[in-house]
Design a protein around this motif. Structure first.
Motif, PDB file in Angstrom:
ATOM      1  N   GLU A 188       0.823  -1.209   0.000  1.00 41.20           N
ATOM      2  CA  GLU A 188       0.000   0.000   0.000  1.00 41.20           C
ATOM      3  C   GLU A 188       0.864   1.269   0.000  1.00 41.20           C
ATOM      4  O   GLU A 188       0.412   2.324  -0.451  1.00 41.20           O
ATOM      5  N   ASP A 189       2.084   1.165   0.522  1.00 39.13           N
ATOM      6  CA  ASP A 189       2.968   2.335   0.502  1.00 39.13           C
ATOM      7  C   ASP A 189       3.315   2.728  -0.936  1.00 39.13           C
ATOM      8  O   ASP A 189       3.453   3.913  -1.253  1.00 39.13           O
ATOM      9  N   ILE A 190       3.444   1.737  -1.798  1.00 38.23           N
ATOM     10  CA  ILE A 190       3.694   2.021  -3.210  1.00 38.23           C
ATOM     11  C   ILE A 190       2.448   2.625  -3.848  1.00 38.23           C
ATOM     12  O   ILE A 190       2.531   3.576  -4.632  1.00 38.23           O
ATOM     13  N   ALA A 191       1.275   2.083  -3.488  1.00 39.07           N
ATOM     14  CA  ALA A 191       0.023   2.623  -4.019  1.00 39.07           C
ATOM     15  C   ALA A 191      -0.157   4.082  -3.610  1.00 39.07           C
ATOM     16  O   ALA A 191      -0.599   4.924  -4.410  1.00 39.07           O
ATOM     17  N   LYS A 192       0.205   4.398  -2.355  1.00 39.00           N
ATOM     18  CA  LYS A 192       0.095   5.787  -1.890  1.00 39.00           C
ATOM     19  C   LYS A 192       1.029   6.702  -2.681  1.00 39.00           C
ATOM     20  O   LYS A 192       0.674   7.834  -3.016  1.00 39.00           O
ATOM     21  N   GLU A 193       2.236   6.219  -2.950  1.00 37.86           N
ATOM     22  CA  GLU A 193       3.194   7.010  -3.725  1.00 37.86           C
ATOM     23  C   GLU A 193       2.661   7.286  -5.125  1.00 37.86           C
ATOM     24  O   GLU A 193       2.751   8.411  -5.637  1.00 37.86           O
ATOM     25  N   LEU A 194       2.070   6.260  -5.754  1.00 38.40           N
ATOM     26  CA  LEU A 194       1.494   6.439  -7.081  1.00 38.40           C
ATOM     27  C   LEU A 194       0.317   7.409  -7.045  1.00 38.40           C
ATOM     28  O   LEU A 194       0.115   8.205  -7.972  1.00 38.40           O
ATOM     29  N   ASP A 199      -1.413  13.346  -8.749  1.00 35.75           N
ATOM     30  CA  ASP A 199      -1.816  14.743  -8.579  1.00 35.75           C
ATOM     31  C   ASP A 199      -1.102  15.596  -9.634  1.00 35.75           C
ATOM     32  O   ASP A 199       0.120  15.526  -9.772  1.00 35.75           O
ATOM     33  N   PRO A 200      -1.847  16.420 -10.380  1.00 29.61           N
ATOM     34  CA  PRO A 200      -1.221  17.247 -11.433  1.00 29.61           C
ATOM     35  C   PRO A 200      -0.183  18.224 -10.883  1.00 29.61           C
ATOM     36  O   PRO A 200       0.650  18.735 -11.639  1.00 29.61           O
ATOM     37  N   ASN A 201      -0.223  18.488  -9.585  1.00 32.23           N
ATOM     38  CA  ASN A 201       0.737  19.414  -8.983  1.00 32.23           C
ATOM     39  C   ASN A 201       1.990  18.708  -8.480  1.00 32.23           C
ATOM     40  O   ASN A 201       2.885  19.362  -7.945  1.00 32.23           O
ATOM     41  N   TRP A 202       2.042  17.381  -8.662  1.00 34.97           N
ATOM     42  CA  TRP A 202       3.215  16.642  -8.181  1.00 34.97           C
ATOM     43  C   TRP A 202       4.419  16.919  -9.057  1.00 34.97           C
ATOM     44  O   TRP A 202       4.328  17.028 -10.267  1.00 34.97           O
TER      45      TRP A 202
END
Length: 206
Positions: A188-194, A199-202
């Motif tokens: 889930e940590d990878i999913a959170k990173e993705l 986010d367009p502001n990333w």
């Protein structure tokens, strides 16, 4: 559990029934104190029928029981959320839910189930388990296995068949979860990173 307030609705509380695996809401029923206590005792959801004025255990005639996994009380102590494993369709009309929806699990949810399983292996380290042997081999070996399986996936993608690509990718995901678990991380940590990157502001890290 906090004391349930059965008095707000003249002795009844609504009980939301949700599949513990798919998280689909299956139905809504009502319980009085007796129905609640029978549910706790039998581990099968029992309601109070407002039309027949009697207790009824879901599935007692059809065999489509709702096997209790957990019960939670809401913030006002007057509504229950009951997680279940359903046996067969829930609705009396034969559909999986009382809203006519299919109660199919999203295959992506299995990654969390697999993560939990691998974490349990890490905690218990049972003998004879391949996962246990990976943990015992150490970080370098686990990282090496991820690389090997990733390479196999690349080979199948460029020169193999789709079925073999899926097979090797599954091996890669499994070994990646093992590696993450050894580091105290989860898939889930990878999913959170993705999710953050979506986010367009990333902006990519320097």
């Amino acid at each position: 559990m906090t004391e349930i307030d059965f008095e707000k609705l003249n002795g009844l509380v609504p009980a939301i029934i949700q599949d513990a695996i798919t998280h689909k809401v299956l139905m809504l029923g009502f319980m009085n104190k007796e129905a609640y206590e029978k549910t706790l005792e039998s581990k099968k959801v029992t309601f109070w029928s407002r039309t027949r004025n009697c207790l009824w255990t879901k599935g007692e005639t059809s065999g489509n029981y709702l096997n209790v996994v957990s019960i939670k009380n809401d913030c006002d102590n007057d509504t229950l959320l009951i997680m279940v494993h359903p046996q067969g369709p829930t609705c009396h009309k034969g559909t999986d839910t009382c809203w006519g929806e299919d109660n199919n699990a999203n295959p992506l949810l299995f990654l969390t189930e697999l993560q939990d399983f691998i974490e349990k292996r890490h905690e218990e380290m049972p003998e004879g388990s391949y996962t246990t042997s990976l943990f015992k081999d150490g970080l370098n070996r686990m990282a090496q296995k991820v690389g090997e399986e990733a390479l196999e996936a690349v080979i199948e993608a460029t020169n193999g068949e789709d079925s073999r690509l899926i097979y090797e990718s599954a091996d890669m995901f499994y070994h990646l979860i093992v590696l993450l678990t050894s580091k105290g991380l989860r898939i889930e940590d990878i999913a959170k990173e993705l999710q953050v990157r979506h986010d367009p502001n990333w902006h990519k890290h320097d």
